[in-house]
Enzyme design. Sequence first.
Site, mmCIF file in Angstrom:
data_model
loop_
_atom_site.group_PDB
_atom_site.id
_atom_site.type_symbol
_atom_site.label_atom_id
_atom_site.label_comp_id
_atom_site.label_asym_id
_atom_site.label_seq_id
_atom_site.Cartn_x
_atom_site.Cartn_y
_atom_site.Cartn_z
ATOM 1 N N GLU A 114 1.700 -10.598 -0.215
ATOM 2 C CA GLU A 114 2.172 -9.218 -0.051
ATOM 3 C C GLU A 114 3.627 -9.191 0.429
ATOM 4 O OE1 GLU A 114 0.027 -6.767 2.802
ATOM 5 O OE2 GLU A 114 0.489 -4.959 1.641
ATOM 6 N N TYR A 157 -0.699 -1.536 12.485
ATOM 7 C CA TYR A 157 0.536 -1.838 13.213
ATOM 8 C C TYR A 157 0.348 -1.505 14.679
ATOM 9 C CZ TYR A 157 2.693 -2.877 8.802
ATOM 10 O OH TYR A 157 2.993 -3.461 7.597
ATOM 11 N N ASP A 169 0.847 -1.200 0.000
ATOM 12 C CA ASP A 169 0.000 0.000 0.000
ATOM 13 C C ASP A 169 0.881 1.246 0.000
ATOM 14 O OD1 ASP A 169 0.928 0.417 2.609
ATOM 15 O OD2 ASP A 169 -0.644 -0.846 3.431
#
Length: 501
Positions: free
Chosen positions: A483, A232, A84
Site C-alpha cells: 500500500e 490512526y 482507501d
Amino acid sequence: MGKTRSSRVFVGVGTAMALMAAMAVSVSGHDYGDALRKSILFFEGQRSGKLPPSQRMTWRKDSGLRDGAQIGVDLVGGYYDAGDNVKFNFPMAFSTTMLAWSVVEFRRSMGPDLPHALDAIRWATDYFLKATSVPGIVFAQVGEPYGDHNCWERPEDMDTPRTPYAVSAQFPGSEVSAEIAAALAAASLAFRHDDRPYSRQLLKRAETVFEFADKYKGSYNDHLGPSVCPFYCDFSGYVDELLWAASWLYKATKAPKYWNYVVDNRHYLNYYNLKTFYSVPFVGGSFAEFGWDTKHAGFNVLSSKVVLKNNNYTDNFVVNSDKFVCSVLPESPTKYVSYSPGGLLVKPGGSNLQHATALSFLLVVYARYLNRTNQVIQCGNVKATPDRLIQLAKGQVDYILGSNPTNMSYMVGYGGKFPQKIHHRGSSLPSLDQHPQRIGCKDGTPYFASSGPNPNQLTGAVVGGPNIQDWYDDSRVDIAHSEPTTYINAPLVGVLAFFNN
Ligand SMILES: *[C@@H]1O[C@H](CO)[C@@H](O)[C@H](O)[C@H]1NC(C)=O
Ligand SMILES: *[C@@H]1O[C@H](CO)[C@@H](O)[C@H](O)[C@H]1NC(C)=O
Ligand SMILES: *[C@@H]1O[C@H](CO)[C@@H](O)[C@H](O)[C@H]1NC(C)=O
C-alpha cells in the site's frame, strides 16, 4: 508495464549491486529529477474533491463532492491517505507539514517542479482552511472507516458513509489540531515568496488553531475512539504535536512566545512512555522516532537550527538530534533501528518505507545545519560527519529507486521494474474512462482478487516496501508492503530535491 524494458538508468543501477550488498556506498545512476517529478505527481492521484483542469493524472475524476454537506459545512477537498477513500486529517496534516518542509529547505533544487510541489501543499491547506473554519471546532476526519474498508470501490463511486468527525473544547483532540496548525504554519513559509496573502492567511489560521489545541488539551483517541483507532490512533500522546507546532510557529512568526513555549515545555516529552502496536516501549528509542504519530526527532532537528545559529552545541535540541543520528547510523554503538542485508533501514510494523523516507529527510536536513559550522557527531567512539549522514540517506533513496537485491524500484512508474499490484482502490479498478458504469461496494472484489496488474498507474506512489530480507511479493492483499501512503512520499519529495541538486 515496462517490466522487461531495460533503460539506461536501470543498467547503471545493476552495476551498483555488488557494492550495495556489502552495504557500501551506492553508485548513483539514478535520475533524481525524474523521481522527484513523479513523487509529487503521486499526490494528484490521492486528490479528493473537484479536480482542476490542470490535473495531470487524468484517470482520476471528481469525488467526495458532498463531503460535509449533511452538516452544512464545506469539507470538499484534501487527500485520501493511502489505498482507501477516507480523509484522515491527522496523517494528512503530517504529510502536508513534510511537503512544506521539503519546499522550505529545498525549493531551489526543485526546478520546474516547484509549482507542482506548491500545488500539492495548497490542495491540503485549502482543505484545512475549511476544516478549521468553524470557530471552536476542528474537523479530524471525513469518512466512516469500517464502511469504507468493507468496500473495494473507486473514490468516484463512493456510496459509503462520509461521516464528518470533529474535535471541540468539550471533546478535544490536541494531536490532530496541533498537527494541522503545524501544517498551516509550515505551508505559510513555503508560500511566503510566491503568494504573500495566502501565506498570511495560513499563518493567521495556524495561530488560532494552535491556541485551540493548547487550550483544550486531550487526545482524539478518547473522543473519536473506534473511528480513529486502530487506523490512526495517537500512540505517542499529543505533547509532541503541540511542541512541533509551536516550533513551526516560531519559525514562521519569530514571536518569542512560541520559542518560550517550546523551551518551557520540551521536558514533557520525557514523561511519555511511548508504546508501539506491539507494546514495546520506545526506551531510549524515541530519539529515532519520526512519523505521522511521533514527532520527536523532527521536533529536535527543526528546533536545533535556532540554537545552532547561536553556536550553542550544548543545548538539548542539538544533543537530542545527535542522539537521533546515533540511533540510526548503522555503525553506531547505540543504533536502535535494523538494516536488511541489502541495506534498507527497517523498523517494526507495516509501511516500512515511511521510516526510510522520513529519517532520510532528517539526516539531510541536519547534515546541512551541521555543515554550516563544520560539526561532527560523536556516537561513542564512532565519528559521523555531515557527509556520512548524506551518504546514509542516499543509500536509502537509491535502494527505494531500485539499487537493491531484487532490482525492484519501489516507486510506481520509476525504473524498469516496479510494483504492479499495489493495494489501492482507484489504481486497481478500471477508470471511469474505461468503465463509466458504477462499480458498487462488493462489485470491486474481483478486481481486488485478480492476479493481473493494476489497470491505472499511480505514478510516483511509493509502497510500504520489502520485508527485512529484502523480499517483495507484489501482492495486492499484502497491505503492509503493497500500500502506498501520502506520508511515505511527502518526506521523500524533499530528499529527492536535495539529491537533484
Ligand atoms: C539484479 O541485477 C543484477 C545486475 O544486472 C543481476 O546480476 C542480478 O541477478 C539481478 N537480481 C535479480 C533478483 O533480478
Ligand atoms: C545554550 O544551551 C544551554 C543548555 O540548554 C543553555 O543553558 C544556554 O543558555 C544556551 N546558550 C545560549 C547562548 O543560547
Ligand atoms: C558543506 O559545506 C561545504 C563548504 O562550504 C560545501 O562545499 C558543501 O556543499 C556543503 N555540503 C552540504 C551538504 O551542505
